[in-house]
Design a protein around this motif. Structure first.
Motif, PDB file in Angstrom:
ATOM      1  N   SER A  36      78.816  11.215  58.560  1.00 29.94           N
ATOM      2  CA  SER A  36      78.365  11.714  57.261  1.00 29.94           C
ATOM      3  C   SER A  36      76.863  11.931  57.384  1.00 29.94           C
ATOM      4  O   SER A  36      76.184  11.276  58.176  1.00 29.94           O
ATOM      5  CB  SER A  36      78.697  10.739  56.129  1.00 29.94           C
ATOM      6  N   GLU A  38      73.161  12.873  55.097  1.00 26.78           N
ATOM      7  CA  GLU A  38      72.430  13.009  53.841  1.00 26.78           C
ATOM      8  C   GLU A  38      71.042  13.549  54.162  1.00 26.78           C
ATOM      9  O   GLU A  38      70.363  13.003  55.029  1.00 26.78           O
ATOM     10  CB  GLU A  38      72.300  11.670  53.124  1.00 26.78           C
ATOM     11  N   TYR A  45      67.087  13.893  58.221  1.00 31.53           N
ATOM     12  CA  TYR A  45      68.454  13.574  57.837  1.00 31.53           C
ATOM     13  C   TYR A  45      68.764  12.121  58.152  1.00 31.53           C
ATOM     14  O   TYR A  45      68.229  11.551  59.090  1.00 31.53           O
ATOM     15  CB  TYR A  45      69.443  14.469  58.597  1.00 31.53           C
ATOM     16  N   SER A  46      69.657  11.552  57.361  1.00 27.98           N
ATOM     17  CA  SER A  46      70.205  10.239  57.644  1.00 27.98           C
ATOM     18  C   SER A  46      71.669  10.472  58.012  1.00 27.98           C
ATOM     19  O   SER A  46      72.438  11.001  57.212  1.00 27.98           O
ATOM     20  CB  SER A  46      70.107   9.336  56.426  1.00 27.98           C
ATOM     21  N   SER A  53      73.567   3.781  61.336  1.00 23.33           N
ATOM     22  CA  SER A  53      72.719   4.791  60.726  1.00 23.33           C
ATOM     23  C   SER A  53      71.692   5.319  61.727  1.00 23.33           C
ATOM     24  O   SER A  53      71.106   4.546  62.487  1.00 23.33           O
ATOM     25  CB  SER A  53      71.989   4.182  59.524  1.00 23.33           C
ATOM     26  N   LYS A 128      76.673  20.325  52.350  1.00 23.79           N
ATOM     27  CA  LYS A 128      75.559  19.819  51.543  1.00 23.79           C
ATOM     28  C   LYS A 128      74.211  20.411  51.940  1.00 23.79           C
ATOM     29  O   LYS A 128      73.178  19.872  51.592  1.00 23.79           O
ATOM     30  CB  LYS A 128      75.487  18.292  51.594  1.00 23.79           C
TER      31      LYS A 128
END
Length: 162
Positions: A36, A38, A45-46, A53, A128
């Motif tokens: 995923s 974000e 970005y993470s 992570s 996203k």
């Protein structure tokens, strides 16, 4: 969307499909994982892979920082390959198609508009992230098939430039 990546003289193929990726380094085993992502600001970005992570930052000049470790990379985008390296080049009719499934956020031109090479044409949101698709050549917009807010499939024709 598939990318060819050259990282520290190790060639490999990296492909994204929804929320999973596959990386196959030359002469090495294949790595496939779910992830995923974000956004954390421009070029940051993470990324979460199997509970771990990663802080990723795109660096100017072709590098990526992963948790503070700089990795020199060259990402070969197939969209650029099609625009500049095929036999037809940027001559004649150019079709602008969605690179991956997403949603049309904004249409920046209309039928009859004169556009310059590199000018923004349409904004599509996928995974996203908003991607502005640019004109591969100077010319005139002869077709606009997309509508703002509409879902689009990978490869779907959005616009034509002549």
């Amino acid at each position: 969307m598939k990318y060819d990546i050259v990282a520290v003289q190790n060639e490999g193929k990296f492909s994204l499909n929804g929320n999973s990726f596959r990386y196959e380094a030359k002469d090495s085993e294949v790595v496939e994982r779910e992830f995923s992502v974000e956004p954390g600001g421009p070029g940051r970005y993470s990324i979460l892979i199997e509970g771990r992570s990663y802080a990723v930052a795109m660096l100017p000049g072709g590098g990526v920082s992963v948790n503070g470790t700089v990795i020199p990379v060259e990402v070969i985008d197939p969209r650029e390959y099609r625009r500049g390296n095929r036999g037809s080049g940027t001559e004649g009719r150019q079709q602008i198609a969605a690179m991956m499934p997403g949603r049309v956020v904004n249409i920046l031109v209309e039928v009859g508009s004169e556009v310059e090479a590199g000018q923004g044409l349409i904004v599509v949101e996928a995974m996203k992230m908003q991607n502005e698709m640019k004109s591969p050549k100077s010319g005139k917009v002869t077709e606009v098939r997309a509508k703002a807010g509409a879902a689009v499939a990978a490869g779907e024709l959005l616009m034509v430039i002549e």
